[in-house]
Design an enzyme around this catalytic site. Sequence first.
Site, PDB file in Angstrom:
ATOM      1  N   HIS A  86      -2.831   4.348  33.648  1.00 50.56           N
ATOM      2  CA  HIS A  86      -1.385   4.158  33.583  1.00 50.56           C
ATOM      3  C   HIS A  86      -0.693   4.911  34.711  1.00 50.56           C
ATOM      4  CE1 HIS A  86      -2.790   4.006  29.312  1.00 50.56           C
ATOM      5  NE2 HIS A  86      -2.180   2.843  29.403  1.00 50.56           N
ATOM      6  N   ILE A 134      -8.992   8.967 -14.696  1.00 48.28           N
ATOM      7  CA  ILE A 134      -9.584   7.667 -15.039  1.00 48.28           C
ATOM      8  C   ILE A 134      -9.152   6.629 -13.992  1.00 48.28           C
ATOM      9  CG2 ILE A 134      -9.662   5.807 -16.744  1.00 48.28           C
ATOM     10  CD1 ILE A 134      -9.204   7.865 -18.925  1.00 48.28           C
ATOM     11  N   ARG A 173       0.578   5.834 -16.530  1.00 54.41           N
ATOM     12  CA  ARG A 173      -0.695   6.075 -15.818  1.00 54.41           C
ATOM     13  C   ARG A 173      -0.468   5.917 -14.307  1.00 54.41           C
ATOM     14  NH1 ARG A 173      -5.603   5.573 -19.318  1.00 54.41           N
ATOM     15  NH2 ARG A 173      -5.003   4.624 -21.296  1.00 54.41           N
ATOM     16  N   HIS A 195      -2.934   7.559  30.240  1.00 52.71           N
ATOM     17  CA  HIS A 195      -4.178   8.051  30.828  1.00 52.71           C
ATOM     18  C   HIS A 195      -4.130   7.753  32.327  1.00 52.71           C
ATOM     19  CE1 HIS A 195      -5.461   8.843  26.798  1.00 52.71           C
ATOM     20  NE2 HIS A 195      -5.256   7.577  26.451  1.00 52.71           N
ATOM     21  N   GLN A 213       7.959   1.324  30.300  1.00 50.80           N
ATOM     22  CA  GLN A 213       8.095   1.386  28.833  1.00 50.80           C
ATOM     23  C   GLN A 213       6.723   1.675  28.242  1.00 50.80           C
ATOM     24  OE1 GLN A 213       9.768   0.220  25.821  1.00 50.80           O
ATOM     25  NE2 GLN A 213       7.779   0.060  24.842  1.00 50.80           N
ATOM     26  N   THR A 214       6.645   2.612  27.300  1.00 54.00           N
ATOM     27  CA  THR A 214       5.342   2.827  26.669  1.00 54.00           C
ATOM     28  C   THR A 214       5.478   3.356  25.248  1.00 54.00           C
ATOM     29  OG1 THR A 214       3.193   3.919  26.879  1.00 54.00           O
ATOM     30  CG2 THR A 214       5.089   5.153  27.651  1.00 54.00           C
ATOM     31  N   ARG A 215       4.451   3.054  24.433  1.00 48.86           N
ATOM     32  CA  ARG A 215       4.370   3.599  23.082  1.00 48.86           C
ATOM     33  C   ARG A 215       3.005   4.253  22.852  1.00 48.86           C
ATOM     34  NH1 ARG A 215       1.637  -1.355  21.229  1.00 48.86           N
ATOM     35  NH2 ARG A 215       0.645  -0.120  19.618  1.00 48.86           N
ATOM     36  N   ARG A 235       0.539  -7.011  30.738  1.00 46.74           N
ATOM     37  CA  ARG A 235      -0.157  -8.027  29.984  1.00 46.74           C
ATOM     38  C   ARG A 235       0.151  -7.748  28.521  1.00 46.74           C
ATOM     39  NH1 ARG A 235      -4.653  -8.883  27.337  1.00 46.74           N
ATOM     40  NH2 ARG A 235      -5.834 -10.773  27.780  1.00 46.74           N
ATOM     41  N   ASP A 236       0.477  -8.786  27.760  1.00 44.14           N
ATOM     42  CA  ASP A 236       0.730  -8.641  26.323  1.00 44.14           C
ATOM     43  C   ASP A 236       1.766  -7.549  26.025  1.00 44.14           C
ATOM     44  OD1 ASP A 236       0.387  -9.321  23.670  1.00 44.14           O
ATOM     45  OD2 ASP A 236      -1.218  -7.866  23.348  1.00 44.14           O
ATOM     46  N   HIS A 237       2.866  -7.586  26.756  1.00 41.49           N
ATOM     47  CA  HIS A 237       3.922  -6.582  26.592  1.00 41.49           C
ATOM     48  C   HIS A 237       4.452  -6.580  25.145  1.00 41.49           C
ATOM     49  CE1 HIS A 237       7.208  -4.075  28.354  1.00 41.49           C
ATOM     50  NE2 HIS A 237       7.856  -4.518  27.291  1.00 41.49           N
ATOM     51  N   ALA A 238       4.527  -5.399  24.540  1.00 41.98           N
ATOM     52  CA  ALA A 238       5.011  -5.252  23.157  1.00 41.98           C
ATOM     53  C   ALA A 238       4.326  -6.232  22.202  1.00 41.98           C
ATOM     54  CB  ALA A 238       6.529  -5.409  23.084  1.00 41.98           C
ATOM     55  N   ARG A 281      -2.756  16.503 -15.941  1.00 38.15           N
ATOM     56  CA  ARG A 281      -1.874  16.157 -17.065  1.00 38.15           C
ATOM     57  C   ARG A 281      -1.232  17.403 -17.667  1.00 38.15           C
ATOM     58  NH1 ARG A 281      -0.977  11.241 -19.126  1.00 38.15           N
ATOM     59  NH2 ARG A 281      -2.066   9.561 -18.052  1.00 38.15           N
TER      60      ARG A 281
HETATM   61  S1  PPS Z   1      -5.147   8.053 -16.238  1.00 35.41           S
HETATM   62  O1  PPS Z   1      -5.259   6.724 -16.864  1.00 35.41           O
HETATM   63  O2  PPS Z   1      -5.915   8.122 -15.008  1.00 35.41           O
HETATM   64  O3  PPS Z   1      -3.746   8.448 -16.064  1.00 35.41           O
HETATM   65  O4  PPS Z   1      -5.814   9.069 -17.261  1.00 35.41           O
HETATM   66  P1  PPS Z   1      -6.121  10.617 -16.977  1.00 35.41           P
HETATM   67  O5  PPS Z   1      -4.957  11.302 -16.428  1.00 35.41           O
HETATM   68  O6  PPS Z   1      -7.387  10.716 -16.211  1.00 35.41           O
HETATM   69  O7  PPS Z   1      -6.313  11.206 -18.421  1.00 35.41           O
HETATM   70  C1  PPS Z   1      -7.452  10.926 -19.125  1.00 35.41           C
HETATM   71  C2  PPS Z   1      -7.773  12.051 -20.105  1.00 35.41           C
HETATM   72  O8  PPS Z   1      -6.817  12.063 -21.135  1.00 35.41           O
HETATM   73  C3  PPS Z   1      -7.470  11.994 -22.431  1.00 35.41           C
HETATM   74  N1  PPS Z   1      -6.854  10.851 -23.138  1.00 35.41           N
HETATM   75  C4  PPS Z   1      -6.956   9.524 -22.866  1.00 35.41           C
HETATM   76  N2  PPS Z   1      -7.705   8.824 -21.961  1.00 35.41           N
HETATM   77  C5  PPS Z   1      -7.589   7.488 -21.940  1.00 35.41           C
HETATM   78  N3  PPS Z   1      -6.768   6.785 -22.746  1.00 35.41           N
HETATM   79  C6  PPS Z   1      -6.020   7.425 -23.674  1.00 35.41           C
HETATM   80  N4  PPS Z   1      -5.210   6.740 -24.480  1.00 35.41           N
HETATM   81  C7  PPS Z   1      -6.104   8.842 -23.740  1.00 35.41           C
HETATM   82  N5  PPS Z   1      -5.492   9.780 -24.507  1.00 35.41           N
HETATM   83  C8  PPS Z   1      -5.960  10.981 -24.130  1.00 35.41           C
HETATM   84  C9  PPS Z   1      -8.933  11.896 -22.171  1.00 35.41           C
HETATM   85  O9  PPS Z   1      -9.441  13.133 -22.573  1.00 35.41           O
HETATM   86  C10 PPS Z   1      -9.115  11.748 -20.676  1.00 35.41           C
HETATM   87  O10 PPS Z   1      -9.967  12.748 -20.136  1.00 35.41           O
HETATM   88  P2  PPS Z   1     -11.359  12.412 -19.403  1.00 35.41           P
HETATM   89  O11 PPS Z   1     -11.635  13.625 -18.589  1.00 35.41           O
HETATM   90  O12 PPS Z   1     -11.181  11.179 -18.525  1.00 35.41           O
HETATM   91  O13 PPS Z   1     -12.318  12.198 -20.497  1.00 35.41           O
END
Ligand code: PPS
Length: 567
Positions: A202, A473, A447, A199, A193-195, A288-291, A433
């Site tokens: 074995h 973010i 988010r 080498h 039996q082997t997972r 030794r230590d099977h499974a 986005r």
């Molecule tokens: S997240 O939280 O990771 O889903 O956000 P992200 O997709 O990076 O989007 C952030 C960019 O959307 C603009 N933006 C906002 N950011 C934060 N909070 C709110 N409410 C919001 N509304 C719009 C903003 O320009 C962010 O761009 P970056 O490049 O981070 O400045």
Amino acid sequence: MTHSNHAPVPELYVSSESAAKLKREAGDMPSWDLTPRQICDLELLMNGGFNPLKGFLTEADYDSVVENMRLADGSLWPMPITLDVSEEFAERIEPGQDIALRDQEGVILAILSVTDKWRPNKKREAEKVFGADDLAHPAVNYLHNVAGPVYLGGPVLGIQPPVHYDFRARRDTPNELRALFRKLGWRRVVAFQTRNPLHRAHQELTFRAAREAQANLLIHPVVGMTKPGDVDHFTRVRCYEAVLDKYPAATTTMSLLNLAMRMAGPREAVWHGLIRKNHGCTHFIVGRDHAGPGKNSKGEDFYGPYDAQELFAAHAEEIGIEMVPFKHMVYVQEKAQYFPADEVPEGATVLNISGTELRRRLREGLEIPEWFSFPEVVAELRRRFPPRNKQGFTVFFTGLSGSGKSTIANALMIKLMEMGDRPVTLLDGDVVRKHLSSELGFSKEHRDINIRRIGYVASEITKNGGIAICAPIAPYAATRRAVREMIEQYGAFVEVHVATSLEECERRDRKGLYRLAREGKIKEFTGISDPYEAPENPELRVDTEGQDVDNCAHQVILKLESMGLIG
Ligand code: PPS
């Protein structure tokens, strides 16, 4: 007991005429879509691999298996083979009903006549079957976090086996293997039996075991489900095929077993023995230590190294198969050959490469000596696990809006493209986005969806050997961790915290959003009216205050070099 039994084992399949009729009737029954583990279990139930089981365990059988390792009628059976279902499904089902069991494409594989429905005591199951209610055990984790809360039990009528598209010629039912042994005139067969990839050690130990037992050898690797993190079965089977050529002709064969392992050590060894008995084998190698499941949450072993051998030995008669205890083989440099560890000549130099060391050598593209493995096996493993500087990876920037993530990410992308060894994709917050998440807002839920989408795309890029640069973010630590887990199964995840302070971001206010947020014209704005959980242990933290973009991007490049990802 030592002569293989060539008479067929009972299967649960109905005749082909009945199958056609049942399939039509099953169309009107409630149906349950089987999970990958349940498909493995069902296949071995139907083809007799789990003989004497006739279906998914009833409550009485389950209680008895959990408590005593025996079915209610007293026969030895160590593993609960249960059909766990969701709350919603269970509510619609009552004992006395028939249900259709379908694979993940919806093909009807079997009918279960439900006789029992109950809510198992999972804590007891974990303690009795796996030895501890500890989530570090993969099967205990599965039990609590993956399996449904209600079990259904009853006999199964098999309609058709699950379909496999891979390595079809290497898959055999118990009765097909029995017929093969009969045809070859193999009266004594020892199963291995082997997972893991095989080498040289074995190969030596299995061949020795066969010689000692005066038996032929069946390499019987598990291709169903093994321990999370194991080498995938596609790679392993290609490795096994290479090793098969190293045995003297006509002594050895290989067959793939679609078993879902539980890593239950001693109980699992007994289970493996019963399964091999059903497949017509007379001997079974227990190591030794099977499974073994690895370490528990306190860093200790779940089972003693020889617990499996002891439990097996105590039940060998009843299992109906003889145990061949595994000899731990080591390489003796002076003799240029393998010896059982307890027969090493005095003062000799023993060489060894652990699993961890092997992975390090693969990762860093270092030599793997011929005494350790076969060149064909090493070549397969290298193909599957290229060195880090040839694998895909993800750089994940996180930081406040306006912290400079996008600018640094852009500069990094250009630098990596200048190097030119791997394709690079930038998944910038704003760009994502627009193209992937245009319907989403900025609630926690949205988010999280947004970040998981980015993570999914990045994990696909990483899997396929590219570089993904993400720059959202990503304010929530738990979501970032989930993305890390998605990606780390394919390559490195490099989290870079762009740690520009809120004051500085607001002072720069490059998009004019902070002013609007302060005025309440933008709601849920990160840092102002919404949280940002700064990473505690990012791979790198860059500070944009007092240094230019080029410098920040260069710091990331240096980090990637130090991690062996580029250069
Ligand atoms: S997240 O939280 O990771 O889903 O956000 P992200 O997709 O990076 O989007 C952030 C960019 O959307 C603009 N933006 C906002 N950011 C934060 N909070 C709110 N409410 C919001 N509304 C719009 C903003 O320009 C962010 O761009 P970056 O490049 O981070 O400045």
